[in-house]
Design a protein around this motif. Structure first.
Motif, PDB file in Angstrom:
ATOM      1  N   PHE A  97       0.848  -1.199   0.000  1.00  0.00           N
ATOM      2  CA  PHE A  97       0.000   0.000   0.000  1.00  0.00           C
ATOM      3  C   PHE A  97       0.880   1.245   0.000  1.00  0.00           C
ATOM      4  CE2 PHE A  97      -2.645  -3.133   2.328  1.00  0.00           C
ATOM      5  CZ  PHE A  97      -3.787  -3.107   1.543  1.00  0.00           C
ATOM      6  N   PRO A  98       0.562   2.298  -0.764  1.00  0.00           N
ATOM      7  CA  PRO A  98      -0.470   2.321  -1.792  1.00  0.00           C
ATOM      8  C   PRO A  98       0.035   1.651  -3.069  1.00  0.00           C
ATOM      9  CG  PRO A  98       0.668   4.403  -1.778  1.00  0.00           C
ATOM     10  CD  PRO A  98       1.273   3.588  -0.655  1.00  0.00           C
ATOM     11  N   GLY A  99      -0.839   1.386  -3.999  1.00  0.00           N
ATOM     12  CA  GLY A  99      -0.412   0.817  -5.270  1.00  0.00           C
ATOM     13  C   GLY A  99       0.179   1.890  -6.162  1.00  0.00           C
ATOM     14  N   ASP A 100       0.691   1.472  -7.320  1.00  0.00           N
ATOM     15  CA  ASP A 100       1.241   2.431  -8.268  1.00  0.00           C
ATOM     16  C   ASP A 100       0.178   3.438  -8.687  1.00  0.00           C
ATOM     17  OD1 ASP A 100       3.681   1.237  -8.178  1.00  0.00           O
ATOM     18  OD2 ASP A 100       3.396   0.043  -9.994  1.00  0.00           O
ATOM     19  N   ASN A 101       0.607   4.679  -8.896  1.00  0.00           N
ATOM     20  CA  ASN A 101      -0.282   5.757  -9.327  1.00  0.00           C
ATOM     21  C   ASN A 101      -1.440   5.982  -8.362  1.00  0.00           C
ATOM     22  OD1 ASN A 101       1.214   6.130 -11.788  1.00  0.00           O
ATOM     23  ND2 ASN A 101       0.198   4.295 -12.576  1.00  0.00           N
ATOM     24  N   THR A 102      -1.181   5.691  -7.096  1.00  0.00           N
ATOM     25  CA  THR A 102      -2.183   5.886  -6.048  1.00  0.00           C
ATOM     26  C   THR A 102      -1.634   6.879  -5.029  1.00  0.00           C
ATOM     27  OG1 THR A 102      -2.928   3.604  -6.330  1.00  0.00           O
ATOM     28  CG2 THR A 102      -3.590   4.731  -4.303  1.00  0.00           C
ATOM     29  N   PRO A 103      -2.467   7.841  -4.592  1.00  0.00           N
ATOM     30  CA  PRO A 103      -1.978   8.831  -3.622  1.00  0.00           C
ATOM     31  C   PRO A 103      -1.510   8.189  -2.322  1.00  0.00           C
ATOM     32  CG  PRO A 103      -4.091   9.502  -4.572  1.00  0.00           C
ATOM     33  CD  PRO A 103      -3.857   8.081  -4.996  1.00  0.00           C
ATOM     34  N   ALA A 104      -0.632   8.886  -1.625  1.00  0.00           N
ATOM     35  CA  ALA A 104      -0.153   8.412  -0.328  1.00  0.00           C
ATOM     36  C   ALA A 104      -1.326   8.240   0.632  1.00  0.00           C
ATOM     37  CB  ALA A 104       0.858   9.403   0.248  1.00  0.00           C
ATOM     38  N   ILE A 105      -1.189   7.294   1.540  1.00  0.00           N
ATOM     39  CA  ILE A 105      -2.237   7.034   2.533  1.00  0.00           C
ATOM     40  C   ILE A 105      -1.871   7.777   3.809  1.00  0.00           C
ATOM     41  CG2 ILE A 105      -3.428   5.242   3.857  1.00  0.00           C
ATOM     42  CD1 ILE A 105      -2.664   3.294   1.608  1.00  0.00           C
ATOM     43  N   ARG A 106      -2.762   8.656   4.264  1.00  0.00           N
ATOM     44  CA  ARG A 106      -2.473   9.506   5.419  1.00  0.00           C
ATOM     45  C   ARG A 106      -3.650   9.526   6.385  1.00  0.00           C
ATOM     46  NH1 ARG A 106       3.011  10.893   4.863  1.00  0.00           N
ATOM     47  NH2 ARG A 106       3.434  11.741   2.802  1.00  0.00           N
ATOM     48  N   GLY A 107      -3.383  10.044   7.579  1.00  0.00           N
ATOM     49  CA  GLY A 107      -4.444  10.323   8.544  1.00  0.00           C
ATOM     50  C   GLY A 107      -5.302   9.125   8.887  1.00  0.00           C
ATOM     51  N   LYS A 108      -6.625   9.327   8.859  1.00  0.00           N
ATOM     52  CA  LYS A 108      -7.580   8.281   9.241  1.00  0.00           C
ATOM     53  C   LYS A 108      -7.422   7.029   8.372  1.00  0.00           C
ATOM     54  CE  LYS A 108     -11.429   6.806  11.349  1.00  0.00           C
ATOM     55  NZ  LYS A 108     -11.804   5.611  10.558  1.00  0.00           N
ATOM     56  N   GLU A 109      -7.146   7.216   7.088  1.00  0.00           N
ATOM     57  CA  GLU A 109      -6.970   6.074   6.189  1.00  0.00           C
ATOM     58  C   GLU A 109      -5.799   5.199   6.649  1.00  0.00           C
ATOM     59  OE1 GLU A 109      -8.500   5.012   3.158  1.00  0.00           O
ATOM     60  OE2 GLU A 109     -10.139   6.292   3.831  1.00  0.00           O
ATOM     61  N   LEU A 110      -4.712   5.827   7.047  1.00  0.00           N
ATOM     62  CA  LEU A 110      -3.539   5.076   7.487  1.00  0.00           C
ATOM     63  C   LEU A 110      -3.813   4.364   8.805  1.00  0.00           C
ATOM     64  CD1 LEU A 110      -0.625   4.351   6.838  1.00  0.00           C
ATOM     65  CD2 LEU A 110       0.088   6.403   8.082  1.00  0.00           C
ATOM     66  N   GLN A 111      -4.529   5.022   9.686  1.00  0.00           N
ATOM     67  CA  GLN A 111      -4.898   4.390  10.970  1.00  0.00           C
ATOM     68  C   GLN A 111      -5.748   3.147  10.728  1.00  0.00           C
ATOM     69  OE1 GLN A 111      -6.820   7.719  12.757  1.00  0.00           O
ATOM     70  NE2 GLN A 111      -4.935   8.922  12.836  1.00  0.00           N
ATOM     71  N   ASP A 112      -6.682   3.256   9.798  1.00  0.00           N
ATOM     72  CA  ASP A 112      -7.555   2.118   9.484  1.00  0.00           C
ATOM     73  C   ASP A 112      -6.760   0.985   8.830  1.00  0.00           C
ATOM     74  OD1 ASP A 112      -9.632   3.562  10.506  1.00  0.00           O
ATOM     75  OD2 ASP A 112     -10.581   4.000   8.584  1.00  0.00           O
ATOM     76  N   LEU A 113      -5.788   1.353   7.982  1.00  0.00           N
ATOM     77  CA  LEU A 113      -4.949   0.321   7.365  1.00  0.00           C
ATOM     78  C   LEU A 113      -4.227  -0.487   8.425  1.00  0.00           C
ATOM     79  CD1 LEU A 113      -2.514   0.905   4.369  1.00  0.00           C
ATOM     80  CD2 LEU A 113      -1.897  -0.501   6.303  1.00  0.00           C
ATOM     81  N   TYR A 114      -3.594   0.188   9.367  1.00  0.00           N
ATOM     82  CA  TYR A 114      -2.847  -0.513  10.409  1.00  0.00           C
ATOM     83  C   TYR A 114      -3.765  -1.369  11.283  1.00  0.00           C
ATOM     84  CZ  TYR A 114       1.249   2.366   9.312  1.00  0.00           C
ATOM     85  OH  TYR A 114       2.309   2.966   8.691  1.00  0.00           O
ATOM     86  N   ALA A 115      -5.010  -0.925  11.432  1.00  0.00           N
ATOM     87  CA  ALA A 115      -5.959  -1.679  12.258  1.00  0.00           C
ATOM     88  C   ALA A 115      -6.505  -2.900  11.524  1.00  0.00           C
ATOM     89  CB  ALA A 115      -7.109  -0.780  12.678  1.00  0.00           C
ATOM     90  N   SER A 116      -6.269  -2.986  10.209  1.00  0.00           N
ATOM     91  CA  SER A 116      -6.876  -4.032   9.398  1.00  0.00           C
ATOM     92  C   SER A 116      -5.905  -5.127   8.988  1.00  0.00           C
ATOM     93  CB  SER A 116      -7.493  -3.416   8.131  1.00  0.00           C
ATOM     94  OG  SER A 116      -8.404  -2.383   8.460  1.00  0.00           O
ATOM     95  N   VAL A 117      -4.617  -4.881   9.133  1.00  0.00           N
ATOM     96  CA  VAL A 117      -3.604  -5.851   8.711  1.00  0.00           C
ATOM     97  C   VAL A 117      -3.235  -6.761   9.884  1.00  0.00           C
ATOM     98  CG1 VAL A 117      -1.248  -6.127   7.850  1.00  0.00           C
ATOM     99  CG2 VAL A 117      -2.705  -4.280   6.967  1.00  0.00           C
ATOM    100  N   LYS A 118      -3.207  -8.052   9.617  1.00  0.00           N
ATOM    101  CA  LYS A 118      -2.947  -9.007  10.704  1.00  0.00           C
ATOM    102  C   LYS A 118      -1.576  -8.844  11.291  1.00  0.00           C
ATOM    103  CE  LYS A 118      -3.081 -13.998  11.616  1.00  0.00           C
ATOM    104  NZ  LYS A 118      -3.338 -15.341  11.041  1.00  0.00           N
TER     105      LYS A 118
END
Length: 209
Positions: free
Chosen positions: A188-209
């Motif tokens: 994350f993120p994939g190619d040509n995808t904006p950086a993941i910040r803020g709430k989105e990044l918090q949710d990512l970390y909460a979702s990965v095993k």
């Protein structure tokens, strides 16, 4: 306390803006001085009523005459601190250590640990300062199926701002794919995808095993 802070305050998630917000949460008054718009000859006037001068340097904003920076910094009669979250020794930017006034400040804090001998040899008063997380962003996220995976690498593999590190990032990702081929691995993120910040990044970390 009043701090005059030279840096790049344009991007919302820049080091400078996070440091500014952290200091302000402690009751410090921070005067942001946009580096790309600075006339270094005005620095003494810009910091006349400040108690501390801080600088997070952006190499692309260096003036044609680097001595102008040095004269400006040397003219200050308040403590000066440099703060930068990158490595310097062993990279393409290493020559900057020997030419930029940034490294002549009273205290230079960077994430380049492990080079105490090198810093001391050239007379830089350096302190290792590992990157931190802004307190207001250090909160638990929420699980989201979109981000669910066993293992992930968070960081851009093709558009990283420091090209000398690109091959190492890609090699690490390739190794992880091979090492964990029996588990679900994503980048994350994939190619040509904006950086993941803020709430989105918090949710990512909460979702990965």
């Amino acid at each position: 306390m009043k701090v005059a802070y030279v840096g790049n305050f344009g991007p919302e998630h820049s080091t400078e803006n996070h440091v500014k917000r952290a200091l302000e949460s402690l009751g410090v008054e921070v005067v942001p001085l946009q580096e790309s718009e600075r006339e270094w000859a005005d620095l003494k006037a810009d910091t006349a009523d400040a108690d501390l001068f801080m600088w997070t340097r952006t190499a692309g904003y260096d003036p044609p005459d680097m001595t102008a920076q040095q004269w400006a910094v040397d003219s200050l009669d308040i403590p000066t601190v440099g703060y930068h979250l990158d490595r310097w020794w062993g990279l393409n930017r290493e020559p900057d250590i020997h030419r930029s006034a940034f490294f002549t400040l009273d205290l230079v804090c960077t994430a380049d640990g492990g080079h105490d001998t090198e810093w001391a040899k050239i007379g830089v008063n350096h302190s290792w300062y590992p990157p931190a997380v802004l307190a207001e962003e250090a909160v638990l996220g929420e699980h989201r199926d979109y981000y669910r995976t066993d293992i992930c690498f968070v960081g851009n593999l093709t558009r990283y701002g420091h090209p000398e590190w690109g091959p190492y990032r890609r090699a690490l990702a390739k190794y992880l794919v091979t090492r964990y081929r029996h588990q679900q691995f994503r980048v994350f993120p994939g190619d040509n995808t904006p950086a993941i910040r803020g709430k989105e990044l918090q949710d990512l970390y909460a979702s990965v095993k």
